[in-house]
Design an enzyme around this catalytic site. Structure first.
Site, PDB file in Angstrom:
ATOM      1  N   LYS A 129       0.133   4.276  -0.261  1.00 21.39           N
ATOM      2  CA  LYS A 129      -0.496   5.471   0.326  1.00 21.39           C
ATOM      3  C   LYS A 129      -0.272   6.685  -0.589  1.00 21.39           C
ATOM      4  O   LYS A 129      -0.241   6.528  -1.800  1.00 21.39           O
ATOM      5  CB  LYS A 129       0.026   5.696   1.747  1.00 21.39           C
ATOM      6  CG  LYS A 129      -0.084   4.419   2.588  1.00 21.39           C
ATOM      7  CD  LYS A 129       0.117   4.629   4.052  1.00 21.39           C
ATOM      8  CE  LYS A 129      -0.045   3.291   4.752  1.00 21.39           C
ATOM      9  NZ  LYS A 129       0.003   3.390   6.200  1.00 21.39           N
TER      10      LYS A 129
ATOM     11  N   GLU B 132      -5.509  -5.027  10.460  1.00 22.14           N
ATOM     12  CA  GLU B 132      -4.454  -4.040  10.714  1.00 22.14           C
ATOM     13  C   GLU B 132      -4.752  -3.287  12.007  1.00 22.14           C
ATOM     14  O   GLU B 132      -5.547  -2.335  11.993  1.00 22.14           O
ATOM     15  CB  GLU B 132      -4.388  -3.035   9.560  1.00 22.14           C
ATOM     16  CG  GLU B 132      -4.108  -3.652   8.215  1.00 22.14           C
ATOM     17  CD  GLU B 132      -3.533  -2.628   7.256  1.00 22.14           C
ATOM     18  OE1 GLU B 132      -2.397  -2.809   6.816  1.00 22.14           O
ATOM     19  OE2 GLU B 132      -4.212  -1.618   6.980  1.00 22.14           O
TER      20      GLU B 132
ATOM     21  N   SER C 191       3.300  -2.192  10.338  1.00 18.21           N
ATOM     22  CA  SER C 191       4.754  -2.265  10.559  1.00 18.21           C
ATOM     23  C   SER C 191       5.369  -3.624  10.218  1.00 18.21           C
ATOM     24  O   SER C 191       6.262  -4.106  10.915  1.00 18.21           O
ATOM     25  CB  SER C 191       5.102  -1.852  11.995  1.00 18.21           C
ATOM     26  OG  SER C 191       4.730  -0.499  12.210  1.00 18.21           O
TER      27      SER C 191
ATOM     28  N   HIS D 176      -9.512   1.172   4.648  1.00 19.64           N
ATOM     29  CA  HIS D 176      -8.241   1.318   5.374  1.00 19.64           C
ATOM     30  C   HIS D 176      -8.472   2.256   6.568  1.00 19.64           C
ATOM     31  O   HIS D 176      -9.260   3.199   6.474  1.00 19.64           O
ATOM     32  CB  HIS D 176      -7.164   1.875   4.433  1.00 19.64           C
ATOM     33  CG  HIS D 176      -5.804   1.852   5.059  1.00 19.64           C
ATOM     34  ND1 HIS D 176      -5.386   2.830   5.930  1.00 19.64           N
ATOM     35  CD2 HIS D 176      -4.794   0.955   4.978  1.00 19.64           C
ATOM     36  CE1 HIS D 176      -4.164   2.534   6.356  1.00 19.64           C
ATOM     37  NE2 HIS D 176      -3.781   1.401   5.790  1.00 19.64           N
TER      38      HIS D 176
ATOM     39  N   GLU E 145      -6.863   4.654   7.677  1.00 17.29           N
ATOM     40  CA  GLU E 145      -6.658   6.085   7.394  1.00 17.29           C
ATOM     41  C   GLU E 145      -7.883   6.664   6.683  1.00 17.29           C
ATOM     42  O   GLU E 145      -8.227   7.831   6.869  1.00 17.29           O
ATOM     43  CB  GLU E 145      -5.375   6.268   6.556  1.00 17.29           C
ATOM     44  CG  GLU E 145      -4.138   6.081   7.430  1.00 17.29           C
ATOM     45  CD  GLU E 145      -2.938   5.493   6.718  1.00 17.29           C
ATOM     46  OE1 GLU E 145      -2.899   5.507   5.478  1.00 17.29           O
ATOM     47  OE2 GLU E 145      -2.019   5.003   7.421  1.00 17.29           O
TER      48      GLU E 145
ATOM     49  N   GLY F 108       2.386   2.232  10.739  1.00 22.56           N
ATOM     50  CA  GLY F 108       3.335   3.336  10.594  1.00 22.56           C
ATOM     51  C   GLY F 108       4.011   3.734  11.892  1.00 22.56           C
ATOM     52  O   GLY F 108       4.651   4.775  11.970  1.00 22.56           O
TER      53      GLY F 108
ATOM     54  N   ASN G 141       0.868  -1.177   0.000  1.00 19.42           N
ATOM     55  CA  ASN G 141       0.000   0.000   0.000  1.00 19.42           C
ATOM     56  C   ASN G 141       0.907   1.230   0.000  1.00 19.42           C
ATOM     57  O   ASN G 141       1.507   1.565   1.019  1.00 19.42           O
ATOM     58  CB  ASN G 141      -0.886  -0.040   1.261  1.00 19.42           C
ATOM     59  CG  ASN G 141      -1.674   1.237   1.449  1.00 19.42           C
ATOM     60  OD1 ASN G 141      -1.769   2.076   0.550  1.00 19.42           O
ATOM     61  ND2 ASN G 141      -2.257   1.400   2.631  1.00 19.42           N
TER      62      ASN G 141
HETATM   63  P1  PGA Z   1       2.817   0.218   7.640  1.00 20.68           P
HETATM   64  O1  PGA Z   1       1.359   0.428   6.969  1.00 20.68           O
HETATM   65  O2  PGA Z   1       3.364  -1.068   7.098  1.00 20.68           O
HETATM   66  O3  PGA Z   1       3.608   1.406   7.224  1.00 20.68           O
HETATM   67  O4  PGA Z   1       2.595   0.136   9.122  1.00 20.68           O
HETATM   68  C1  PGA Z   1       0.486  -0.639   6.777  1.00 20.68           C
HETATM   69  C2  PGA Z   1      -0.810  -0.142   6.176  1.00 20.68           C
HETATM   70  O5  PGA Z   1      -1.260   0.950   6.520  1.00 20.68           O
HETATM   71  O6  PGA Z   1      -1.424  -0.839   5.340  1.00 20.68           O
END
Ligand code: PGA
Length: 261
Positions: free
Chosen positions: A11, A167, A213, A95, A97, A173, A9
């Site tokens: 983003k 997640e 992460s 997601h 976010e 993140g 992803n």
């Molecule tokens: P990250 O993001 O691996 O940077 O923690 C995962 C995601 O948001 O799908």
């Protein structure tokens, strides 16, 4: 056995030049992996060109979001047929976010899943609890609610290709990964819930990815868990070496698992 998926992803990173450069490197570094589903999800502006670059490759394309109407006066939105026309096979839906910053709810997730499948895309539906919810002991309740409401009104045949990504929001993140035990507990719960909502076969066949992460140095312990079928990778998908390391480790572990069975 469930074939694992590693999805990147991106983003809101990578303009078109950067996107093509990264895609090219991933193609080169992962060209010989044939037992893991590889998906990259660039920003919408990159989809068309990246899609062209991925033709005849072992990598699938995904979008990060979609709207549920096919067309109309919805300024700024992108529809499923539009996404499909760029060569996408997948679309990430719900997601955290999107839920946090753009007001997505289980209800909009449900509408988007319907639109995506009707339009021939495979949704990667994201669920997960916040830190506050985990600390309040509400993880299971929250994730159960998201899965149940997100998939409400659909039958198992309609959802046959659906992919779910667990997640935990506090792990996205932040560099904090859920421990394999923490992740496995929720993955197992999701599978039990899917059996209750649909059927045993459906639950056994459904891919449930872990995200938050994931890095080259923790993918192996996560993948060893029985109910983790791959990963949705954010930060570590923005560089070909870390992303393809994750893919290769997953491929190797899956090969070993297959030999044991
Ligand atoms: P990250 O993001 O691996 O940077 O923690 C995962 C995601 O948001 O799908």
């Amino acid at each position: 056995m469930r074939t694992p998926i590693i999805a990147g992803n991106w983003k809101m990173y990578k303009d078109i030049n950067e996107a093509l450069e990264l895609t090219n490197s991933i193609k080169r570094d992962a060209y010989n992996v044939d037992n893991v589903g590889i998906v990259i999800c660039p920003p919408a502006t990159d989809l068309s060109d990246v899609g062209e670059m991925l033709m005849e490759s072992n990598i699938d394309l995904g979008a990060q979001n979609c709207y549920w109407e096919n067309e109309g006066a919805f300024t700024g939105e992108v529809s499923v047929p539009m996404i499909k026309s760029t060569g996408c096979k997948y679309v990430i839906i719900g997601h955290s976010e999107r839920r946090k910053y753009f007001g997505e709810t289980d209800e909009t997730v449900n509408k988007k899943i319907k639109a995506a499948i009707d339009g021939g895309l495979i949704p990667i539906m994201c669920v997960g609890e916040t830190l506050g919810q985990r600390e309040a002991g509400k993880t299971i309740e929250v994730v159960k609610g998201q899965v149940t409401e997100g998939l409400k009104g659909f039958d198992e045949n309609f959802l046959k290709d659906l992919v779910i990504a667990y997640e935990p929001v506090w792990a996205i993140g932040t560099g904090k990964t859920a421990t394999p035990d923490q992740a496995q507990e929720v993955h197992a719960m999701i599978r039990t819930l899917l059996e209750k909502l649909f059927s045993k076969t459906f639950a056994e066949e459904k891919r449930v990815l872990y995200g938050g992460s994931v890095k080259p140095d923790n993918i192996n312990v996560l993948m060893e868990e029985k109910d983790i079928d791959g990963g949705l990778i954010g930060g570590a998908s923005l560089k070909s070496d870390s992303f393809t390391d994750i893919i290769k480790t997953t491929s190797e572990l899956y090969r070993v698992k297959q030999e044991k069975n």
